[in-house]
Motif scaffolding. Sequence first.
Motif, mmCIF file in Angstrom:
data_model
loop_
_atom_site.group_PDB
_atom_site.id
_atom_site.type_symbol
_atom_site.label_atom_id
_atom_site.label_comp_id
_atom_site.label_asym_id
_atom_site.label_seq_id
_atom_site.Cartn_x
_atom_site.Cartn_y
_atom_site.Cartn_z
ATOM 1 N N LYS A 2 0.859 -1.171 0.000
ATOM 2 C CA LYS A 2 0.000 0.000 0.000
ATOM 3 C C LYS A 2 0.901 1.229 0.000
ATOM 4 N N LEU A 3 0.709 2.115 -0.961
ATOM 5 C CA LEU A 3 1.518 3.323 -1.014
ATOM 6 C C LEU A 3 1.202 4.211 0.172
ATOM 7 N N SER A 4 2.217 4.843 0.694
ATOM 8 C CA SER A 4 2.019 5.754 1.817
ATOM 9 C C SER A 4 1.385 7.051 1.327
ATOM 10 N N ALA A 5 0.848 7.795 2.268
ATOM 11 C CA ALA A 5 0.295 9.109 1.948
ATOM 12 C C ALA A 5 1.380 10.004 1.365
ATOM 13 N N ARG A 6 2.617 9.840 1.820
ATOM 14 C CA ARG A 6 3.719 10.658 1.304
ATOM 15 C C ARG A 6 3.851 10.510 -0.213
ATOM 16 N N LYS A 69 12.048 19.953 -13.300
ATOM 17 C CA LYS A 69 12.170 18.938 -14.345
ATOM 18 C C LYS A 69 10.891 18.986 -15.176
ATOM 19 N N ASP A 70 11.012 18.731 -16.430
ATOM 20 C CA ASP A 70 9.861 18.719 -17.336
ATOM 21 C C ASP A 70 8.868 17.640 -16.888
ATOM 22 N N PRO A 71 7.565 17.958 -16.816
ATOM 23 C CA PRO A 71 6.555 16.967 -16.417
ATOM 24 C C PRO A 71 6.568 15.705 -17.284
ATOM 25 N N ALA A 72 7.034 15.821 -18.520
ATOM 26 C CA ALA A 72 7.114 14.653 -19.407
ATOM 27 C C ALA A 72 8.236 13.704 -18.984
ATOM 28 N N HIS A 73 9.113 14.175 -18.107
ATOM 29 C CA HIS A 73 10.233 13.357 -17.650
ATOM 30 C C HIS A 73 10.129 12.971 -16.183
ATOM 31 N N ILE A 74 8.983 13.221 -15.576
ATOM 32 C CA ILE A 74 8.750 12.806 -14.183
ATOM 33 C C ILE A 74 7.701 11.704 -14.207
ATOM 34 N N THR A 75 8.094 10.514 -13.768
ATOM 35 C CA THR A 75 7.153 9.395 -13.755
ATOM 36 C C THR A 75 6.653 9.140 -12.336
ATOM 37 N N LEU A 76 5.522 8.463 -12.267
ATOM 38 C CA LEU A 76 5.018 8.071 -10.953
ATOM 39 C C LEU A 76 6.000 7.128 -10.261
ATOM 40 N N GLY A 77 6.700 6.315 -11.027
ATOM 41 C CA GLY A 77 7.705 5.421 -10.453
ATOM 42 C C GLY A 77 8.815 6.197 -9.768
ATOM 43 N N GLU A 78 9.283 7.259 -10.410
ATOM 44 C CA GLU A 78 10.329 8.088 -9.821
ATOM 45 C C GLU A 78 9.834 8.739 -8.528
ATOM 46 N N ILE A 79 8.595 9.187 -8.538
ATOM 47 C CA ILE A 79 8.023 9.811 -7.340
ATOM 48 C C ILE A 79 7.950 8.804 -6.204
ATOM 49 N N VAL A 80 7.443 7.621 -6.489
ATOM 50 C CA VAL A 80 7.310 6.587 -5.448
ATOM 51 C C VAL A 80 8.683 6.187 -4.913
ATOM 52 N N ARG A 81 9.652 5.987 -5.799
ATOM 53 C CA ARG A 81 11.000 5.612 -5.335
ATOM 54 C C ARG A 81 11.623 6.722 -4.496
ATOM 55 N N THR A 82 11.353 7.977 -4.861
ATOM 56 C CA THR A 82 11.873 9.103 -4.089
ATOM 57 C C THR A 82 11.295 9.104 -2.677
ATOM 58 N N MET A 83 10.007 8.805 -2.577
ATOM 59 C CA MET A 83 9.339 8.883 -1.276
ATOM 60 C C MET A 83 9.431 7.593 -0.468
ATOM 61 N N GLY A 85 11.546 4.603 -1.486
ATOM 62 C CA GLY A 85 12.680 3.718 -1.747
ATOM 63 C C GLY A 85 12.274 2.722 -2.822
ATOM 64 N N ALA A 86 12.901 1.566 -2.815
ATOM 65 C CA ALA A 86 12.626 0.546 -3.826
ATOM 66 C C ALA A 86 11.157 0.129 -3.800
ATOM 67 N N ILE A 87 10.638 -0.195 -4.972
ATOM 68 C CA ILE A 87 9.255 -0.636 -5.092
ATOM 69 C C ILE A 87 9.229 -2.157 -4.963
ATOM 70 N N ASN A 88 8.896 -2.627 -3.796
ATOM 71 C CA ASN A 88 8.828 -4.058 -3.509
ATOM 72 C C ASN A 88 7.522 -4.358 -2.791
ATOM 73 N N ILE A 89 6.825 -5.387 -3.242
ATOM 74 C CA ILE A 89 5.550 -5.715 -2.608
ATOM 75 C C ILE A 89 5.712 -6.623 -1.398
ATOM 76 N N ALA A 90 6.927 -7.125 -1.176
ATOM 77 C CA ALA A 90 7.170 -7.993 -0.017
ATOM 78 C C ALA A 90 8.453 -7.552 0.680
ATOM 79 N N ASN A 91 8.442 -7.570 1.997
ATOM 80 C CA ASN A 91 9.611 -7.163 2.773
ATOM 81 C C ASN A 91 10.838 -8.002 2.468
ATOM 82 N N CYS A 92 10.648 -9.254 2.145
ATOM 83 C CA CYS A 92 11.784 -10.155 1.920
ATOM 84 C C CYS A 92 12.624 -9.754 0.708
ATOM 85 N N LEU A 93 12.101 -8.891 -0.150
ATOM 86 C CA LEU A 93 12.846 -8.478 -1.332
ATOM 87 C C LEU A 93 13.842 -7.370 -1.036
ATOM 88 N N GLU A 94 13.677 -6.710 0.089
ATOM 89 C CA GLU A 94 14.521 -5.569 0.404
ATOM 90 C C GLU A 94 15.919 -5.951 0.843
#
Length: 141
Positions: A2-6, A69-83, A85-94
């Motif tokens: 679940k993505l955080s509010a951040r 940065k140009d909005p065309a070069h900002i992805t939701l993935g970059e935002i999530v990783r910034t806020m 860290g790595a995008i992992n659905i299970a703790n064991c992957l970290e």
Amino acid sequence: MKLSARSRYAARLLLDLAMHEADKPIRTALLSENTGITVQFIEQIIRPLKKAGLIKSVRGAAGGHILDKDPAHITLGEIVRTMEGAINIANCLECETKCERSQACRTRSVWERASRAMEQELDSITLAELLESPEDCPNMD
């Protein structure tokens, strides 16, 4: 996962900045009014976004925040990783050492594939695309 509010609020904040003129900084109070995010939370969100080079702050009477940065070069993935860290659905992957069974785990590869699929999907969506089709994400909550 679940993505955080951040992460959700960072996307909302960046989208609001993208909707306004690129050469005019927007004050935190106006960002708060536009997005429904408290000033205190915006100040917390802005720090990592500045560090990642997504926004910059301008001081002075006409100061505020602006996309760096140009909005065309900002992805939701970059935002999530910034806020988050790595995008992992299970703790064991970290970290390999978190789970003593990671070497012999039969489901770990499934969680890895699902995490990469989520990351690829988030990386395929830019702020510019969201600006073009706001009906796809009315609340971004």
